[in-house]
Write a protein that holds these residues in place. Structure first.
Motif, PDB file in Angstrom:
ATOM      1  N   GLY A  24      40.001  45.953  32.059  1.00  0.00           N
ATOM      2  CA  GLY A  24      41.407  46.141  32.381  1.00  0.00           C
ATOM      3  C   GLY A  24      41.760  45.937  33.842  1.00  0.00           C
ATOM      4  O   GLY A  24      42.934  46.001  34.199  1.00  0.00           O
ATOM      5  N   ASP A  25      40.772  45.715  34.686  1.00  0.00           N
ATOM      6  CA  ASP A  25      41.016  45.508  36.112  1.00  0.00           C
ATOM      7  C   ASP A  25      39.842  44.707  36.665  1.00  0.00           C
ATOM      8  O   ASP A  25      38.694  45.110  36.475  1.00  0.00           O
ATOM      9  N   PRO A  26      40.106  43.590  37.325  1.00  0.00           N
ATOM     10  CA  PRO A  26      39.007  42.764  37.847  1.00  0.00           C
ATOM     11  C   PRO A  26      38.069  43.518  38.786  1.00  0.00           C
ATOM     12  O   PRO A  26      36.884  43.237  38.852  1.00  0.00           O
ATOM     13  N   ARG A  27      38.597  44.520  39.494  1.00  0.00           N
ATOM     14  CA  ARG A  27      37.738  45.312  40.390  1.00  0.00           C
ATOM     15  C   ARG A  27      36.743  46.135  39.594  1.00  0.00           C
ATOM     16  O   ARG A  27      35.586  46.274  39.996  1.00  0.00           O
ATOM     17  N   ARG A  28      37.181  46.682  38.469  1.00  0.00           N
ATOM     18  CA  ARG A  28      36.258  47.419  37.605  1.00  0.00           C
ATOM     19  C   ARG A  28      35.192  46.490  37.045  1.00  0.00           C
ATOM     20  O   ARG A  28      34.024  46.861  36.957  1.00  0.00           O
ATOM     21  N   ASP A  29      35.609  45.296  36.630  1.00  0.00           N
ATOM     22  CA  ASP A  29      34.654  44.325  36.094  1.00  0.00           C
ATOM     23  C   ASP A  29      33.588  43.986  37.138  1.00  0.00           C
ATOM     24  O   ASP A  29      32.390  43.967  36.831  1.00  0.00           O
ATOM     25  N   ARG A  30      34.021  43.739  38.370  1.00  0.00           N
ATOM     26  CA  ARG A  30      33.069  43.410  39.446  1.00  0.00           C
ATOM     27  C   ARG A  30      32.118  44.571  39.713  1.00  0.00           C
ATOM     28  O   ARG A  30      30.914  44.386  39.866  1.00  0.00           O
ATOM     29  N   ARG A  31      32.657  45.776  39.780  1.00  0.00           N
ATOM     30  CA  ARG A  31      31.836  46.959  40.040  1.00  0.00           C
ATOM     31  C   ARG A  31      30.835  47.164  38.904  1.00  0.00           C
ATOM     32  O   ARG A  31      29.660  47.449  39.142  1.00  0.00           O
ATOM     33  N   ALA A  32      31.296  47.009  37.677  1.00  0.00           N
ATOM     34  CA  ALA A  32      30.403  47.183  36.529  1.00  0.00           C
ATOM     35  C   ALA A  32      29.258  46.179  36.581  1.00  0.00           C
ATOM     36  O   ALA A  32      28.091  46.541  36.390  1.00  0.00           O
TER      37      ALA A  32
END
Length: 111
Positions: free
Chosen positions: A21-29
């Protein structure tokens, strides 16, 4: 700590469709997955580079907006696709339990 290239490549391919739901979360994950994949037996602090990255990992994992099923879905999809290419797939579960209570084994430490 340098992330092993094979772990990074695996995460990039396996979780290509990750959408939290958020590209920043995807990158962090993906960054966390790379860390954990490069050191699979390490604790979270052991896999992370320093205290700030460790805190960030715990904060990410404790985020109520991130569901573990959403994290795993790309992996499940890729696994299903790989299995579909084979005539037979064995899904083996090991329910072996070992109980060493009451045994005193020198040098093994507490059991």
């Amino acid at each position: 700590m340098k992330i092993r290239d094979d772990a990074g490549a695996w995460v990039d391919e396996e979780f290509e469709t990750l959408d939290l739901g958020d590209p920043r979360r995807d990158r962090r994950a993906k960054e966390l997955l790379k860390r954990f994949a490069s050191r699979p037996t390490a604790s979270i602090p052991g896999a992370c580079e320093g205290w700030s990255e460790t805190i960030a990992a715990y904060r990410f994992l404790g985020n109520e907006h991130i569901d573990w099923r959403h994290m795993m879905q790309p992996h499940w999809d890729r696994t299903t696709a790989r299995m579909g290419q084979l005539p037979v797939v064995l899904c083996i579960a090991d329910t072996t339990e070992l109980n060493f209570n009451g045994q005193d084994i020198e040098g093994a430490g507490p059991l």
